[in-house]
Scaffold this motif. Structure first.
Motif, PDB file in Angstrom:
ATOM      1  N   UNK A 242      -2.762   2.860  12.951  1.00  0.00           N
ATOM      2  CA  UNK A 242      -2.678   3.925  11.956  1.00  0.00           C
ATOM      3  C   UNK A 242      -1.490   4.840  12.211  1.00  0.00           C
ATOM      4  N   UNK A 243      -1.183   5.072  13.494  1.00  0.00           N
ATOM      5  CA  UNK A 243      -0.058   5.959  13.816  1.00  0.00           C
ATOM      6  C   UNK A 243       1.255   5.391  13.292  1.00  0.00           C
ATOM      7  N   UNK A 244       1.445   4.093  13.430  1.00  0.00           N
ATOM      8  CA  UNK A 244       2.696   3.468  12.974  1.00  0.00           C
ATOM      9  C   UNK A 244       2.700   3.331  11.460  1.00  0.00           C
ATOM     10  N   UNK A 245       1.596   2.957  10.873  1.00  0.00           N
ATOM     11  CA  UNK A 245       1.529   2.856   9.419  1.00  0.00           C
ATOM     12  C   UNK A 245       1.794   4.210   8.763  1.00  0.00           C
ATOM     13  N   UNK A 246       1.270   5.266   9.374  1.00  0.00           N
ATOM     14  CA  UNK A 246       1.422   6.605   8.812  1.00  0.00           C
ATOM     15  C   UNK A 246       2.765   7.236   9.129  1.00  0.00           C
ATOM     16  N   UNK A 247       3.530   6.635  10.043  1.00  0.00           N
ATOM     17  CA  UNK A 247       4.824   7.204  10.402  1.00  0.00           C
ATOM     18  C   UNK A 247       4.779   8.195  11.531  1.00  0.00           C
ATOM     19  N   UNK A 248       3.647   8.297  12.232  1.00  0.00           N
ATOM     20  CA  UNK A 248       3.569   9.205  13.374  1.00  0.00           C
ATOM     21  C   UNK A 248       4.304   8.633  14.579  1.00  0.00           C
TER      22      UNK A 248
ATOM     23  N   UNK B 219      -8.966  -5.882  13.373  1.00  0.00           N
ATOM     24  CA  UNK B 219      -9.649  -6.685  12.365  1.00  0.00           C
ATOM     25  C   UNK B 219     -10.387  -5.806  11.360  1.00  0.00           C
ATOM     26  N   UNK B 220     -10.633  -4.542  11.711  1.00  0.00           N
ATOM     27  CA  UNK B 220     -11.227  -3.624  10.745  1.00  0.00           C
ATOM     28  C   UNK B 220     -10.289  -3.326   9.594  1.00  0.00           C
ATOM     29  N   UNK B 221      -8.964  -3.353   9.861  1.00  0.00           N
ATOM     30  CA  UNK B 221      -7.994  -3.197   8.788  1.00  0.00           C
ATOM     31  C   UNK B 221      -7.911  -4.470   7.950  1.00  0.00           C
ATOM     32  N   UNK B 222      -7.883  -5.619   8.630  1.00  0.00           N
ATOM     33  CA  UNK B 222      -7.961  -6.914   7.940  1.00  0.00           C
ATOM     34  C   UNK B 222      -8.332  -7.969   8.963  1.00  0.00           C
ATOM     35  N   UNK B 223      -9.354  -8.805   8.682  1.00  0.00           N
ATOM     36  CA  UNK B 223      -9.777  -9.798   9.671  1.00  0.00           C
ATOM     37  C   UNK B 223      -8.707 -10.837   9.991  1.00  0.00           C
TER      38      UNK B 223
ATOM     39  N   UNK C 102       0.861  -1.198   0.000  1.00  0.00           N
ATOM     40  CA  UNK C 102       0.000   0.000   0.000  1.00  0.00           C
ATOM     41  C   UNK C 102       0.892   1.241   0.000  1.00  0.00           C
ATOM     42  N   UNK C 103       0.606   2.197  -0.902  1.00  0.00           N
ATOM     43  CA  UNK C 103       1.349   3.443  -0.966  1.00  0.00           C
ATOM     44  C   UNK C 103       1.052   4.294   0.256  1.00  0.00           C
ATOM     45  N   UNK C 104       2.105   4.701   0.981  1.00  0.00           N
ATOM     46  CA  UNK C 104       1.905   5.410   2.242  1.00  0.00           C
ATOM     47  C   UNK C 104       1.318   6.793   2.030  1.00  0.00           C
ATOM     48  N   UNK C 105       1.615   7.435   0.889  1.00  0.00           N
ATOM     49  CA  UNK C 105       0.998   8.756   0.634  1.00  0.00           C
ATOM     50  C   UNK C 105      -0.516   8.601   0.486  1.00  0.00           C
ATOM     51  N   UNK C 106      -0.943   7.553  -0.231  1.00  0.00           N
ATOM     52  CA  UNK C 106      -2.372   7.302  -0.364  1.00  0.00           C
ATOM     53  C   UNK C 106      -2.992   6.994   0.972  1.00  0.00           C
ATOM     54  N   UNK C 107      -2.269   6.222   1.780  1.00  0.00           N
ATOM     55  CA  UNK C 107      -2.796   5.867   3.105  1.00  0.00           C
ATOM     56  C   UNK C 107      -3.002   7.118   3.947  1.00  0.00           C
ATOM     57  N   UNK C 108      -2.010   8.017   3.942  1.00  0.00           N
ATOM     58  CA  UNK C 108      -2.119   9.236   4.727  1.00  0.00           C
ATOM     59  C   UNK C 108      -3.299  10.085   4.262  1.00  0.00           C
ATOM     60  N   UNK C 109      -3.492  10.130   2.950  1.00  0.00           N
ATOM     61  CA  UNK C 109      -4.568  10.951   2.417  1.00  0.00           C
ATOM     62  C   UNK C 109      -5.934  10.409   2.805  1.00  0.00           C
ATOM     63  N   UNK C 110      -6.027   9.082   2.926  1.00  0.00           N
ATOM     64  CA  UNK C 110      -7.326   8.447   3.120  1.00  0.00           C
ATOM     65  C   UNK C 110      -7.595   7.986   4.530  1.00  0.00           C
ATOM     66  N   UNK C 111      -6.774   8.378   5.490  1.00  0.00           N
ATOM     67  CA  UNK C 111      -7.030   8.015   6.879  1.00  0.00           C
ATOM     68  C   UNK C 111      -7.163   9.255   7.726  1.00  0.00           C
ATOM     69  N   UNK C 112      -7.924   9.118   8.814  1.00  0.00           N
ATOM     70  CA  UNK C 112      -8.180  10.265   9.689  1.00  0.00           C
ATOM     71  C   UNK C 112      -6.914  10.770  10.317  1.00  0.00           C
ATOM     72  N   UNK C 113      -5.949   9.875  10.498  1.00  0.00           N
ATOM     73  CA  UNK C 113      -4.733  10.288  11.180  1.00  0.00           C
ATOM     74  C   UNK C 113      -3.814  11.089  10.281  1.00  0.00           C
TER      75      UNK C 113
ATOM     76  N   UNK D 207       1.467  -7.876   7.166  1.00  0.00           N
ATOM     77  CA  UNK D 207       2.054  -6.595   7.511  1.00  0.00           C
ATOM     78  C   UNK D 207       2.543  -5.809   6.311  1.00  0.00           C
ATOM     79  N   UNK D 208       3.000  -6.502   5.278  1.00  0.00           N
ATOM     80  CA  UNK D 208       3.506  -5.805   4.096  1.00  0.00           C
ATOM     81  C   UNK D 208       2.431  -4.943   3.442  1.00  0.00           C
ATOM     82  N   UNK D 209       1.180  -5.344   3.559  1.00  0.00           N
ATOM     83  CA  UNK D 209       0.083  -4.559   2.978  1.00  0.00           C
ATOM     84  C   UNK D 209       0.021  -3.179   3.618  1.00  0.00           C
ATOM     85  N   UNK D 210       0.359  -3.120   4.910  1.00  0.00           N
ATOM     86  CA  UNK D 210       0.199  -1.881   5.670  1.00  0.00           C
ATOM     87  C   UNK D 210       1.533  -1.234   6.044  1.00  0.00           C
TER      88      UNK D 210
END
Length: 360
Positions: free
Chosen positions: A84-90, A102-106, A1-12, A140-143
């Protein structure tokens, strides 16, 4: 998953830019500080201990070249925001129970616990020898995460109730705290399932916001004080027969570490897992005796309730099995569990039964 896209599409994403100073490890004369966020309130018995042990061991084993700065739930981000904080780099890594995500992946449920799933021993057999760790890594690679088992509570209790549970119908309308796929299964029985961070459970139970809760087991539950609110305690549960905890790194951060530092992190997580499991198991027996001495009534669910748990749990599995990665993880875990269980029952299980018979 592209991290820029993730940042754009998540509340964090909006807050991540403001936390740029935390997005990359801090450097000082060749040393680095890594920020560890957790799903645990500071001081929660056992689970916070495991997170702290990971932090302390990484710091000690690298002679301080890596210093881990632990932020308990709410000190930097909320308990359920750590993923989300770790995936986004916060933040650089989290310690927590992966079934919160499980909301991210069951499939993440399998790296904590699933209903009628693996005991603690069966979990590590799968994880270290039958492909579990590799599947954790594939997920984990997905996120953008690199994850390791880093704690285990052992078998968790069925929980605390305001009234006895005599039939499956007693769950109708019951407001009950239970995360993960186990909580989804209770929902099939008509319960109003709540997913609360550990630090919020006592107040919710005391105020009547929930009618009952599972947490961990006698020691952690006693420390949390649930016996002050209700005296009905079910000691065997279907939902978490051996709940694993995880240490998950932002993958870019992990890959920026030296090979020796990466190995230190892996070893620290593994040692924390074994230390934490033995911590819970060594404390639970004495805590259960204290609870009983204090007036807590120990109960077991009747067979009809266990049967309902089983049917509801299978419904939850069936609803998720269409996801190819979930099915891959499920199939792998079940093959390993059945293989491990066959020997454990015939060896340790038979021995314990005879030991208890001989020694009385």
């Amino acid at each position: 998953m592209d991290r820029r896209s993730f940042l754009k599409n998540t509340a964090i994403g909006g807050s991540a830019a403001a936390a740029t100073a935390l997005a990359a490890p801090a450097y000082a004369q060749g040393k680095r500080t890594l920020t560890l966020v957790t799903t645990w309130g500071r001081g929660l018995a056992g689970v916070h201990d495991s997170a702290q042990r990971c932090a302390d061991m990484i710091t000690a084993m690298t002679d301080g070249n890596l210093t881990v700065d632990l932020k308990a739930a709410g000190e930097l981000v909320g308990a359920f925001e750590v993923f989300d904080a770790v995936t986004a780099g916060q933040a650089d890594m989290y310690h927590g129970a992966d079934y919160y995500f499980v909301g991210q992946h069951p499939g993440y449920a399998f790296f904590t616990a699933v209903p009628f799933g693996m005991t603690a021993q069966e979990l590590v057999n799968w994880y270290y020898h039958d492909g579990g760790h590799e599947l954790h890594d594939e997920l984990g690679q997905i996120f953008g995460l690199k994850s390791f088992l880093a704690g285990n509570t052992g078998a968790q209790a069925g929980g605390w109730f305001a009234k006895e549970i005599n039939s499956p119908e007693d769950f109708q309308g019951l407001k009950f705290r239970m995360p993960g796929l186990g909580g989804q299964a209770l929902g099939k029985l008509g319960a109003s399932v709540q997913n609360l961070p550990g630090s919020e459970v006592y107040q919710a139970l005391a105020s009547g916001a929930i009618d009952g809760t599972e947490w961990i087991g006698p020691w952690a539950d006693e420390k949390a004080g649930f016996q002050e609110i209700t005296k009905i305690y079910y000691t065997a549960g279907f939902h978490e027969p051996g709940a694993g905890l995880s240490l998950a790194f932002n993958r870019e951060v992990f890959e920026s570490l030296t090979p020796s530092q990466q190995k230190v992190c892996e070893i620290a997580a593994g040692e924390a897992h074994q230390h934490n499991l033995s911590q819970f198991l060594s404390e639970n027996g004495a805590a259960l005796q204290r609870l009983q001495s204090g007036g807590v009534t120990i109960r077991e669910f009747p067979d009809a309730v266990w049967d309902a748990f089983g049917a509801a749990s299978q419904q939850v599995i069936d609803e998720n099995i269409g996801d190819p990665l979930f099915k891959k993880i499920y199939d792998s875990a079940m093959v390993s569990m059945r293989s491990s269980s066959g020997w454990i029952q015939k060896s340790t299980g038979a021995y314990v039964a005879q030991r208890d018979r001989v020694l009385g």
